[in-house]
Each structure stands twice: as structure tokens, then as C-alpha cells.
Design a protein around this motif. Structure first.
Motif, PDB file in Angstrom:
ATOM      1  N   THR A  50       0.831  -1.204   0.000  1.00  0.00           N
ATOM      2  CA  THR A  50       0.000   0.000   0.000  1.00  0.00           C
ATOM      3  C   THR A  50       0.864   1.253   0.000  1.00  0.00           C
ATOM      4  N   PRO A  51       0.299   2.338  -0.590  1.00  0.00           N
ATOM      5  CA  PRO A  51      -0.944   2.395  -1.377  1.00  0.00           C
ATOM      6  C   PRO A  51      -0.690   1.854  -2.775  1.00  0.00           C
ATOM      7  N   THR A  52      -1.647   1.132  -3.312  1.00  0.00           N
ATOM      8  CA  THR A  52      -1.455   0.507  -4.614  1.00  0.00           C
ATOM      9  C   THR A  52      -2.803   0.200  -5.248  1.00  0.00           C
ATOM     10  N   THR A  53      -2.764  -0.184  -6.509  1.00  0.00           N
ATOM     11  CA  THR A  53      -3.980  -0.562  -7.240  1.00  0.00           C
ATOM     12  C   THR A  53      -3.713  -1.823  -8.043  1.00  0.00           C
ATOM     13  N   SER A  73      -4.217  -2.057   8.749  1.00  0.00           N
ATOM     14  CA  SER A  73      -5.565  -1.864   8.212  1.00  0.00           C
ATOM     15  C   SER A  73      -5.461  -1.174   6.860  1.00  0.00           C
ATOM     16  N   VAL A  74      -6.496  -1.337   6.038  1.00  0.00           N
ATOM     17  CA  VAL A  74      -6.475  -0.773   4.697  1.00  0.00           C
ATOM     18  C   VAL A  74      -7.909  -0.598   4.208  1.00  0.00           C
ATOM     19  N   ASP A  75      -8.121   0.425   3.368  1.00  0.00           N
ATOM     20  CA  ASP A  75      -9.401   0.627   2.701  1.00  0.00           C
ATOM     21  C   ASP A  75      -9.328  -0.015   1.321  1.00  0.00           C
ATOM     22  N   VAL A  76     -10.372  -0.785   0.972  1.00  0.00           N
ATOM     23  CA  VAL A  76     -10.405  -1.503  -0.311  1.00  0.00           C
ATOM     24  C   VAL A  76     -11.622  -1.040  -1.108  1.00  0.00           C
ATOM     25  N   GLU A  77     -11.407  -0.776  -2.383  1.00  0.00           N
ATOM     26  CA  GLU A  77     -12.505  -0.309  -3.246  1.00  0.00           C
ATOM     27  C   GLU A  77     -12.364  -0.916  -4.633  1.00  0.00           C
ATOM     28  N   LEU A  78     -13.474  -1.486  -5.131  1.00  0.00           N
ATOM     29  CA  LEU A  78     -13.517  -1.956  -6.512  1.00  0.00           C
ATOM     30  C   LEU A  78     -13.959  -0.783  -7.383  1.00  0.00           C
ATOM     31  N   LEU A  79     -13.068  -0.289  -8.216  1.00  0.00           N
ATOM     32  CA  LEU A  79     -13.367   0.891  -9.031  1.00  0.00           C
ATOM     33  C   LEU A  79     -14.397   0.555 -10.103  1.00  0.00           C
ATOM     34  N   ASP A  80     -15.283   1.535 -10.365  1.00  0.00           N
ATOM     35  CA  ASP A  80     -16.354   1.391 -11.361  1.00  0.00           C
ATOM     36  C   ASP A  80     -17.299   0.238 -11.026  1.00  0.00           C
ATOM     37  N   PHE A 122      -6.235   0.020  -3.093  1.00  0.00           N
ATOM     38  CA  PHE A 122      -5.917  -0.128  -1.663  1.00  0.00           C
ATOM     39  C   PHE A 122      -5.383   1.207  -1.159  1.00  0.00           C
ATOM     40  N   SER A 123      -6.060   1.769  -0.170  1.00  0.00           N
ATOM     41  CA  SER A 123      -5.652   3.066   0.369  1.00  0.00           C
ATOM     42  C   SER A 123      -6.032   3.128   1.845  1.00  0.00           C
ATOM     43  N   GLY A 124      -5.834   4.308   2.462  1.00  0.00           N
ATOM     44  CA  GLY A 124      -6.255   4.493   3.847  1.00  0.00           C
ATOM     45  C   GLY A 124      -5.341   3.847   4.851  1.00  0.00           C
ATOM     46  N   ASP A 125      -4.185   3.360   4.410  1.00  0.00           N
ATOM     47  CA  ASP A 125      -3.232   2.748   5.329  1.00  0.00           C
ATOM     48  C   ASP A 125      -2.338   3.848   5.897  1.00  0.00           C
ATOM     49  N   VAL A 126      -2.556   4.181   7.176  1.00  0.00           N
ATOM     50  CA  VAL A 126      -1.809   5.282   7.798  1.00  0.00           C
ATOM     51  C   VAL A 126      -0.315   4.972   7.835  1.00  0.00           C
ATOM     52  N   THR A 127       0.018   3.748   8.175  1.00  0.00           N
ATOM     53  CA  THR A 127       1.427   3.367   8.279  1.00  0.00           C
ATOM     54  C   THR A 127       2.094   3.340   6.909  1.00  0.00           C
ATOM     55  N   ILE A 134      -4.532 -10.533  -2.860  1.00  0.00           N
ATOM     56  CA  ILE A 134      -5.822 -10.993  -3.377  1.00  0.00           C
ATOM     57  C   ILE A 134      -5.656 -12.454  -3.758  1.00  0.00           C
ATOM     58  N   ARG A 135      -6.569 -13.288  -3.257  1.00  0.00           N
ATOM     59  CA  ARG A 135      -6.584 -14.691  -3.621  1.00  0.00           C
ATOM     60  C   ARG A 135      -7.854 -14.983  -4.417  1.00  0.00           C
ATOM     61  N   GLU A 136      -7.878 -16.093  -5.109  1.00  0.00           N
ATOM     62  CA  GLU A 136      -9.032 -16.445  -5.943  1.00  0.00           C
ATOM     63  C   GLU A 136      -9.573 -17.810  -5.546  1.00  0.00           C
ATOM     64  N   MET A 137     -10.888 -17.854  -5.344  1.00  0.00           N
ATOM     65  CA  MET A 137     -11.587 -19.115  -5.072  1.00  0.00           C
ATOM     66  C   MET A 137     -12.584 -19.364  -6.195  1.00  0.00           C
ATOM     67  N   SER A 138     -12.309 -20.339  -7.046  1.00  0.00           N
ATOM     68  CA  SER A 138     -13.200 -20.660  -8.164  1.00  0.00           C
ATOM     69  C   SER A 138     -14.381 -21.478  -7.662  1.00  0.00           C
ATOM     70  N   MET A 139     -15.556 -21.082  -8.082  1.00  0.00           N
ATOM     71  CA  MET A 139     -16.759 -21.815  -7.694  1.00  0.00           C
ATOM     72  C   MET A 139     -16.920 -23.057  -8.559  1.00  0.00           C
ATOM     73  N   ASP A 140     -17.627 -24.051  -8.019  1.00  0.00           N
ATOM     74  CA  ASP A 140     -17.871 -25.303  -8.714  1.00  0.00           C
ATOM     75  C   ASP A 140     -19.009 -25.101  -9.715  1.00  0.00           C
ATOM     76  N   VAL A 141     -18.646 -24.711 -10.957  1.00  0.00           N
ATOM     77  CA  VAL A 141     -19.666 -24.413 -11.967  1.00  0.00           C
ATOM     78  C   VAL A 141     -20.524 -25.641 -12.300  1.00  0.00           C
ATOM     79  N   PRO A 142     -19.933 -26.842 -12.548  1.00  0.00           N
ATOM     80  CA  PRO A 142     -20.785 -28.009 -12.805  1.00  0.00           C
ATOM     81  C   PRO A 142     -21.733 -28.301 -11.641  1.00  0.00           C
ATOM     82  N   GLY A 143     -21.236 -28.152 -10.412  1.00  0.00           N
ATOM     83  CA  GLY A 143     -22.097 -28.380  -9.260  1.00  0.00           C
ATOM     84  C   GLY A 143     -23.237 -27.384  -9.197  1.00  0.00           C
TER      85      GLY A 143
END
Length: 207
Positions: A50-53, A73-80, A122-127, A134-143
Motif C-alpha cells: 500500500t498504497p497501490t492498485t 488496516s487498509v481501505d479496499v474499493e472496486l473501481l467502477d 488499496f488506500s487508507g493505510d496510515v502506516t 488478493i486470492r481467488e476461489m473458483s466456484m464449482d460451476v458443474p455443481g
């Protein structure tokens, strides 16, 4: 019971049993996939400081847990984003503590409603200079598809059974064989009820 009624009820019961089996299989597969995802925490997709995008492709068939360096701590925002595509803090859905990643704290998930190149800020990190991931969890589409088709099949089978119940009260089995007409005369003698085919003038002469 009318043949049409029997067929309708039979089809309805078969569809209902099949739908229950498909729904159960889809639900078991979906829950097993979710359990494995929560245990493993998904796969690492991106890390930064942080701070980063972050900028990258995100899919509606995946959820994206977000982590920040432990004791930061950090503020997270999905742009648009909008109400269907946004970052959901763990305090909002009471999921804090659902994931454990050494050296990090889970802060929430990013959800998107369609596939696209998205940016997460990612912003709002005072330090400052805090590690974020960011990690990704794929959903079970066939299920999920099996679960959806099973539910739709269950609704259709109930509709067919409802039609069958209506047929029970509206359709009556037809009987083509009419009972023979027999007339009883004196004693045990039977007399046929067939009409007399004799000519009327012949009867007059005999009289």
C-alpha cells in the motif's frame, strides 16, 4: 383410474425422483468445493504494498478474498463497481476469521457480476508500505449447474403431478361393454328382449 392420469402421475414421480438425485449431487459437489476453498483459502492471485492498485481480469464464477498485513488496516474499493460488483467487508457479512493466512488478516471479498478487467484500489493505510494480497476461489460451476437444473426439474415435476391430481378428479375410465338386457317370465324361463320381427298382417291371420 384413467390411462392418461396414470401416465401423468408416473412421469411426475419419475421426474421428481430424478430431480432430487440431481439436486443432491449438485449440492454435495458445491459444498465440497466450498469447504476445500475455505480450508485452502484459494490460490494466490496478486500481492502488493500500500498504497497501490490491482488491475486484472476477474470472473463472476469466482470470489476474491482480500488480505492485509497482520496488525495493519487498509481501505479496499472496486473501481467502477455497483451494488452487484463491489468489495464486501467481512464485518458486513460476519465472515471475519473465515480464512487464515500466516502474516495476514482477512478483510473481505471482491465480487463481480461479469467478466472484465477490473481495478481494486488499496488506500487508507496510515502506516503505509503494508503487504496486501488478493486470492481467488473458483466456484464449482458443474455443481452449481447441476443444482440449478435439479431445482428446475423439481418444480416441473410438481407441476406435472398437480396436473395428474386434477386428472384424477376430472377424467373417468370409460366402460364400452353395456350389460345384456334379459327379461324374466314365469318360472325359470328366460325370454329374449329382442324386438319381434314378425309382420303385423301375419299375426292378424293367425288370430
Amino acid at each position: 383410474m384413467h390411462k392418461v392420469t396414470k401416465v401423468t402421475l408416473g412421469v411426475g414421480f419419475v421426474l421428481l425422483i430424478g430431480s432430487i438425485i440431481v439436486t443432491s449431487a449438485g449440492w454435495d459437489s458445491f459444498m465440497e468445493n466450498m469447504d476445500e476453498g475455505f480450508v485452502e483459502g484459494g490460490t494466490e492471485m496478486w500481492t502488493g504494498k500500500t498504497p497501490t492498485t490491482f488491475e486484472g481480469e476477474m470472473l463472476p464464477t469466482s470470489m476474491y478474498p482480500v488480505f492485509v498485513q497482520e496488525y495493519r488496516s487498509v481501505d479496499v474499493e472496486l473501481l467502477d463497481g455497483d451494488e452487484y460488483s463491489r468489495f464486501v467487508p467481512c464485518e458486513e457479512d460476519y465472515s471475519c476469521g473465515s480464512f487464515y493466512e500466516p502474516g495476514y488478516t482477512y478483510v473481505g471479498d471482491v465480487y463481480v457480476s461479469y467478466s472484465d478487467i477490473w481495478m481494486v484500489r488499496f488506500s487508507g493505510d496510515v502506516t503505509g508500505d503494508s503487504n496486501v494480497m488478493i486470492r481467488e476461489m473458483s466456484m464449482d460451476v458443474p455443481g452449481i449447474m447441476s443444482l440449478a437444473f435439479g431445482c428446475m426439474g423439481g418444480c416441473f415435476s410438481l407441476l406435472v403431478l398437480g396436473v395428474g391430481v386434477i386428472f384424477v378428479f376430472t377424467l373417468k375410465e370409460s366402460h364400452n361393454d353395456s350389460p345384456s338386457e334379459v327379461a324374466f317370465v314365469s318360472g325359470d324361463t328366460l325370454k329374449s328382449t329382442a324386438p319381434d320381427t314378425g309382420e303385423w298382417w301375419s299375426q292378424s291371420d293367425n288370430d
